[in-house]
Design a protein around this motif. Structure first.
Motif, PDB file in Angstrom:
ATOM      1  N   THR A   1      35.330  30.923  45.617  1.00 47.69           N
ATOM      2  CA  THR A   1      34.055  31.029  44.890  1.00 47.69           C
ATOM      3  C   THR A   1      33.351  32.364  45.099  1.00 47.69           C
ATOM      4  OG1 THR A   1      32.751  30.001  46.675  1.00 47.69           O
ATOM      5  CG2 THR A   1      33.718  28.522  45.040  1.00 47.69           C
ATOM      6  N   ASP A   2      34.060  33.343  45.646  1.00 50.26           N
ATOM      7  CA  ASP A   2      33.442  34.666  45.773  1.00 50.26           C
ATOM      8  C   ASP A   2      33.834  35.512  44.570  1.00 50.26           C
ATOM      9  OD1 ASP A   2      36.072  35.385  46.281  1.00 50.26           O
ATOM     10  OD2 ASP A   2      35.750  35.839  48.402  1.00 50.26           O
ATOM     11  N   GLY A   3      33.716  36.828  44.683  1.00 46.58           N
ATOM     12  CA  GLY A   3      33.988  37.705  43.558  1.00 46.58           C
ATOM     13  C   GLY A   3      35.406  37.648  43.042  1.00 46.58           C
ATOM     14  N   ALA A   4      36.344  37.197  43.867  1.00 50.34           N
ATOM     15  CA  ALA A   4      37.734  37.100  43.416  1.00 50.34           C
ATOM     16  C   ALA A   4      37.878  36.183  42.218  1.00 50.34           C
ATOM     17  CB  ALA A   4      38.625  36.616  44.562  1.00 50.34           C
ATOM     18  N   SER A   5      36.991  35.211  42.085  1.00 51.08           N
ATOM     19  CA  SER A   5      37.126  34.199  41.038  1.00 51.08           C
ATOM     20  C   SER A   5      36.680  34.669  39.667  1.00 51.08           C
ATOM     21  CB  SER A   5      36.290  32.960  41.428  1.00 51.08           C
ATOM     22  OG  SER A   5      34.897  33.256  41.392  1.00 51.08           O
ATOM     23  N   MET A   6      36.083  35.857  39.576  1.00 48.93           N
ATOM     24  CA  MET A   6      35.444  36.284  38.337  1.00 48.93           C
ATOM     25  C   MET A   6      36.474  36.645  37.259  1.00 48.93           C
ATOM     26  SD  MET A   6      32.228  35.966  39.062  1.00 48.93           S
ATOM     27  CE  MET A   6      31.137  37.052  38.155  1.00 48.93           C
ATOM     28  N   THR A   7      36.229  36.147  36.059  1.00 44.94           N
ATOM     29  CA  THR A   7      37.121  36.352  34.927  1.00 44.94           C
ATOM     30  C   THR A   7      36.744  37.598  34.133  1.00 44.94           C
ATOM     31  OG1 THR A   7      37.401  33.961  34.845  1.00 44.94           O
ATOM     32  CG2 THR A   7      38.073  35.178  32.902  1.00 44.94           C
ATOM     33  N   SER A   8      35.489  37.961  34.189  1.00 42.37           N
ATOM     34  CA  SER A   8      34.993  39.234  33.667  1.00 42.37           C
ATOM     35  C   SER A   8      33.840  39.642  34.572  1.00 42.37           C
ATOM     36  CB  SER A   8      34.545  39.118  32.206  1.00 42.37           C
ATOM     37  OG  SER A   8      33.490  38.182  32.078  1.00 42.37           O
ATOM     38  N   SER A   9      33.290  40.837  34.343  1.00 43.51           N
ATOM     39  CA  SER A   9      32.302  41.340  35.301  1.00 43.51           C
ATOM     40  C   SER A   9      30.883  41.376  34.769  1.00 43.51           C
ATOM     41  CB  SER A   9      32.686  42.756  35.752  1.00 43.51           C
ATOM     42  OG  SER A   9      32.485  43.696  34.704  1.00 43.51           O
TER      43      SER A   9
ATOM     44  N   GLU B   1      33.259  44.677  43.711  1.00 44.21           N
ATOM     45  CA  GLU B   1      34.636  44.362  43.351  1.00 44.21           C
ATOM     46  C   GLU B   1      34.749  42.890  42.962  1.00 44.21           C
ATOM     47  OE1 GLU B   1      34.487  44.519  47.953  1.00 44.21           O
ATOM     48  OE2 GLU B   1      33.717  45.677  46.252  1.00 44.21           O
ATOM     49  N   MET B   2      35.461  42.655  41.874  1.00 44.26           N
ATOM     50  CA  MET B   2      35.585  41.300  41.308  1.00 44.26           C
ATOM     51  C   MET B   2      36.982  41.119  40.740  1.00 44.26           C
ATOM     52  SD  MET B   2      31.982  40.921  39.234  1.00 44.26           S
ATOM     53  CE  MET B   2      31.602  42.665  39.054  1.00 44.26           C
ATOM     54  N   GLY B   3      37.307  39.856  40.463  1.00 43.60           N
ATOM     55  CA  GLY B   3      38.605  39.537  39.880  1.00 43.60           C
ATOM     56  C   GLY B   3      39.683  39.419  40.937  1.00 43.60           C
ATOM     57  N   THR B   4      40.922  39.393  40.523  1.00 44.50           N
ATOM     58  CA  THR B   4      42.153  39.304  41.320  1.00 44.50           C
ATOM     59  C   THR B   4      42.546  37.864  41.678  1.00 44.50           C
ATOM     60  OG1 THR B   4      41.118  39.721  43.510  1.00 44.50           O
ATOM     61  CG2 THR B   4      41.882  41.638  42.252  1.00 44.50           C
ATOM     62  N   ALA B   5      41.656  36.878  41.439  1.00 41.60           N
ATOM     63  CA  ALA B   5      42.038  35.459  41.560  1.00 41.60           C
ATOM     64  C   ALA B   5      41.207  34.690  40.540  1.00 41.60           C
ATOM     65  CB  ALA B   5      41.818  34.927  42.971  1.00 41.60           C
ATOM     66  N   ARG B   6      41.369  35.054  39.284  1.00 43.05           N
ATOM     67  CA  ARG B   6      40.400  34.658  38.265  1.00 43.05           C
ATOM     68  C   ARG B   6      40.459  33.187  37.872  1.00 43.05           C
ATOM     69  NH1 ARG B   6      42.800  37.725  32.857  1.00 43.05           N
ATOM     70  NH2 ARG B   6      44.697  36.484  32.607  1.00 43.05           N
ATOM     71  N   MET B   7      39.310  32.693  37.411  1.00 39.81           N
ATOM     72  CA  MET B   7      39.221  31.381  36.795  1.00 39.81           C
ATOM     73  C   MET B   7      39.804  31.450  35.384  1.00 39.81           C
ATOM     74  SD  MET B   7      35.289  30.443  37.894  1.00 39.81           S
ATOM     75  CE  MET B   7      35.289  28.786  37.185  1.00 39.81           C
ATOM     76  N   GLY B   8      40.209  30.294  34.886  1.00 37.73           N
ATOM     77  CA  GLY B   8      40.729  30.228  33.531  1.00 37.73           C
ATOM     78  C   GLY B   8      40.948  28.792  33.092  1.00 37.73           C
ATOM     79  N   ARG B   9      41.461  28.665  31.882  1.00 41.80           N
ATOM     80  CA  ARG B   9      41.699  27.333  31.314  1.00 41.80           C
ATOM     81  C   ARG B   9      43.157  26.886  31.451  1.00 41.80           C
ATOM     82  NH1 ARG B   9      37.455  25.703  27.958  1.00 41.80           N
ATOM     83  NH2 ARG B   9      35.863  27.307  27.637  1.00 41.80           N
ATOM     84  N   ASP B  10      44.031  27.816  31.832  1.00 38.94           N
ATOM     85  CA  ASP B  10      45.463  27.557  31.816  1.00 38.94           C
ATOM     86  C   ASP B  10      46.093  28.094  33.094  1.00 38.94           C
ATOM     87  OD1 ASP B  10      48.206  27.423  31.311  1.00 38.94           O
ATOM     88  OD2 ASP B  10      48.038  28.168  29.256  1.00 38.94           O
ATOM     89  N   PRO B  11      46.844  27.267  33.842  1.00 35.75           N
ATOM     90  CA  PRO B  11      47.495  27.748  35.062  1.00 35.75           C
ATOM     91  C   PRO B  11      48.551  28.814  34.792  1.00 35.75           C
ATOM     92  CG  PRO B  11      48.230  25.519  34.531  1.00 35.75           C
ATOM     93  CD  PRO B  11      47.081  25.817  33.618  1.00 35.75           C
ATOM     94  N   LYS B  12      48.937  29.002  33.528  1.00 30.59           N
ATOM     95  CA  LYS B  12      49.911  30.037  33.198  1.00 30.59           C
ATOM     96  C   LYS B  12      49.284  31.428  33.150  1.00 30.59           C
ATOM     97  CE  LYS B  12      52.867  26.906  30.519  1.00 30.59           C
ATOM     98  NZ  LYS B  12      53.432  26.627  29.163  1.00 30.59           N
ATOM     99  N   THR B  13      47.955  31.492  33.084  1.00 30.14           N
ATOM    100  CA  THR B  13      47.284  32.797  32.948  1.00 30.14           C
ATOM    101  C   THR B  13      46.169  33.013  33.954  1.00 30.14           C
ATOM    102  OG1 THR B  13      45.782  31.887  31.278  1.00 30.14           O
ATOM    103  CG2 THR B  13      47.799  32.965  30.490  1.00 30.14           C
ATOM    104  N   SER B  14      45.970  32.073  34.878  1.00 30.51           N
ATOM    105  CA  SER B  14      44.855  32.189  35.826  1.00 30.51           C
ATOM    106  C   SER B  14      45.230  31.570  37.162  1.00 30.51           C
ATOM    107  CB  SER B  14      43.596  31.518  35.253  1.00 30.51           C
ATOM    108  OG  SER B  14      43.842  30.140  34.987  1.00 30.51           O
ATOM    109  N   VAL B  15      44.347  31.734  38.127  1.00 28.99           N
ATOM    110  CA  VAL B  15      44.600  31.243  39.484  1.00 28.99           C
ATOM    111  C   VAL B  15      43.747  30.014  39.792  1.00 28.99           C
ATOM    112  CG1 VAL B  15      44.560  31.886  41.941  1.00 28.99           C
ATOM    113  CG2 VAL B  15      45.145  33.598  40.218  1.00 28.99           C
TER     114      VAL B  15
END
Length: 574
Positions: A537-545, A507-521
């Protein structure tokens, strides 16, 4: 005497790490080795390396049910029971009791958990592939998900760093689709696997069969033996806990390394309620903890917090960390927190019997703790599909039928039993390992009406495969059939098992990394937007799998973020 001040001082550390599994163990190691007094909070029981592996040398006849769980145990744990190889009398004690830890499946999602010091690092399959450069740009290229805020070049030195310490066996294959790493000697491919590899070089030149890279010490190095780790004995009983420390786990490697610094404190039986956020300071000041046994609540304080409770629990904690500044969860200005849940698609299975006879006098040594691997070949280089995006890899393996084949054939008597003592036919199989796209409609949310025994809200999980995964699965099955048949394997099964998301336990995602605080966590250093001293820094941070096994990437992200956090802390920025 001011008891409140004394209590605060006693409960204050430089850093707090939530979770002691693969990424939490790495956070503990890196932070303590960089000089920080670090508290690791683990909701489960303590597990001592070697001492608490009760079945590590057990034979089937020493187990009450010969290794299997009785029906009532299976029925009481329907999700754990689907995992197959590990939920049994040998290693089932490393899984949670499902009745004690409820959640709701709005759409079926099979959530597997292991609550103890070491977490699921005691249970993982240990396959460790790097991501390729295109895995970090696929979102940008095809428009599914937000662009990763980092590239392969940002993570490559950290891949090397964690590989050397963890101990990864593998071969330098020189493939652009699967970058090489820092490898110990590879385990050997079996004769039928070598045969298939050589055939596919001619019939399918873009599909490379290699020995899988795995976190088992084929040849321990000084960095490993210094921690008491030794060479893999090829028993393949890894999920019981390895007294040789031959496979990488928090218990055998990162936590002992952290303990050697004298700066580590591990507090088991500690369920994290929330992260304490100071609105005036604009950052977190600590963590609120429920004692799992007494249910008493205590606050712990630190300058930096690493959230490594595993994907869904990390997100649960963030969602439950509310304040006037973050009424919908810590760092959730974007509304993305809880969304874009992913797992790997392991639905396609194909295998059969080798019809040639030239390997009848060949066998193999021991129980190799890994298999073979075909890296992604779809939608990379010149191979482009018009009907779906991304791609899949194959995990596979060959072997010879053993005495167990007698369960499925007719016969009795001495001659029948004698025949079963001799090796049977060679077989080979492939399992597709497909990427799942990040989609907003796959999400988790807090259910405040259904709380657990510690008063914590439970999770509602709403997740399903999409059309892209369905088309990918169909293609993966068809391609595996063609490949095996070209290598002389008569296909005896080929199917989509339609297993639920979650069962790959990736399981991954749900608190993803990104370039913009409007679209990521999280930002490009895994910092929570708006709470820069909190790192996920666990699987929650993943932006894709991608389609590779993810744990190596979690390790590299964690080491990179810890290095950044300590530097920022020393500069006074945190």
């Amino acid at each position: 005497m001011n008891f409140n001040i004394d209590a605060t001082a006693q409960n204050t550390y430089d850093a707090i790490v939530i979770g002691s599994g693969i990424s939490g163990g790495w956070a503990a190691k890196e932070l303590t080795q960089k000089g920080l007094r670090t508290l690791v909070l683990e909701r489960g029981r303590p597990i001592e390396h070697v001492t608490d592996y009760p079945t590590t040398m057990s034979n089937p006849w020493e187990m009450q049910h010969r290794g299997r769980y009785p029906l009532e145990k299976v029925q009481a744990n329907p999700i754990n029971s689907k995992t197959g190889y590990a939920f049994n009398e040998y290693s089932g004690h490393f899984f949670v009791n499902e009745k004690d830890h409820p959640f709701q499946q709005i759409k079926p999602f099979d959530w597997t958990r292991g609550y103890q010091v070491g977490g699921k690092s005691l249970l993982w399959a240990r396959w460790t592939q790097r991501w390729a450069p295109f895995n970090f740009t696929d979102n940008l290229t095809d428009g599914h998900g937000v662009d990763w805020p980092i590239r392969y070049e940002d993570l490559a030195p950290w891949y090397s760093y964690v590989e050397k310490f963890a101990g990864i066996s593998g071969n330098k294959d020189g493939l652009s689709t699967l970058p090489d790493g820092e490898f110990l000697p590879p385990f050997e491919m079996f004769c039928l696997e070598k045969h298939a590899r050589d055939v596919w070089k001619k019939t399918h030149p873009d599909r490379h069969l290699i020995i899988s890279r795995t976190a088992n010490l084929s040849k321990a190095q000084p960095v490993h033996t210094a921690l008491g780790r030794a060479d893999c004995q090829a028993r393949n009983w890894c999920a019981r806990g390895c007294l040789f420390g031959a496979y990488f786990s928090s218990n055998s490697a990162t936590l002992p390394a952290a303990a050697k610094t004298g700066k580590l404190t591990i507090r088991p039986f500690s369920t994290v309620h929330s992260i304490i956020y100071d609105e005036k300071k604009g950052k977190a000041t600590g963590v609120r903890v429920i004692d799992t046994n007494t249910k008493q609540m205590t606050d712990y304080f630190a300058r930096i917090v690493f959230v490594n409770a595993a994907t869904l629990n990390s997100t649960l904690i963030l969602l439950n960390s509310t304040s006037s500044r973050f009424p919908n969860g810590l760092g959730n200005d974007s509304g993305a927190l809880g969304h874009y849940l992913m797992d790997h698609n392991y639905r396609g299975r194909v295998g059969g019997v080798y019809e040639g006879r030239e390997f009848d006098d060949m066998y193999y040594y021991g129980r190799r703790p890994t298999g073979v691997y075909v890296p992604r070949f779809r939608n990379v280089l010149s191979d482009k599909r018009p009907d779906y995006v991304r791609g899949f890899a194959y995990a596979g393996g060959a072997g010879r039928e053993s005495w167990g084949r007698g369960n499925g054939i007719e016969g009795f008597g001495a001659e029948f039993k004698e025949a079963l003592t001799r090796p049977g036919q060679w077989t080979m199989s492939l399992t597709a390992m497909g990427e799942m796209l990040p989609r907003y409609e796959n999400f988790v949310k807090l259910n405040h009406d259904k709380k657990d025994q510690w008063g914590m809200p439970t999770l509602d999980i709403d997740c399903a495969w999409g059309e892209n995964e369905d088309k990918m699965t169909a293609d993966a099955i068809e391609q595996a059939k063609q490949m095996l048949e070209s290598a002389g394997v008569k296909v005896t099964f080929a199917f989509d098992n339609h297993q639920n998301p979650g069962l790959a336990i990736h399981e991954m995602g749900t608190a993803r990394m990104g370039r913009d605080p409007k679209t990521s966590v999280l930002n490009n250093h895994n910092q929570v937007w708006g709470a820069k001293n909190v790192f996920v820094t666990d699987g929650a941070s993943m932006t894709s799998s991608a389609c590779q096994n993810p744990s190596l990437t979690y390790m590299a992200l964690t080491a990179r973020a810890a290095d950044f956090a300590v530097k920022e802390m020393k500069r006074g920025s945190l």
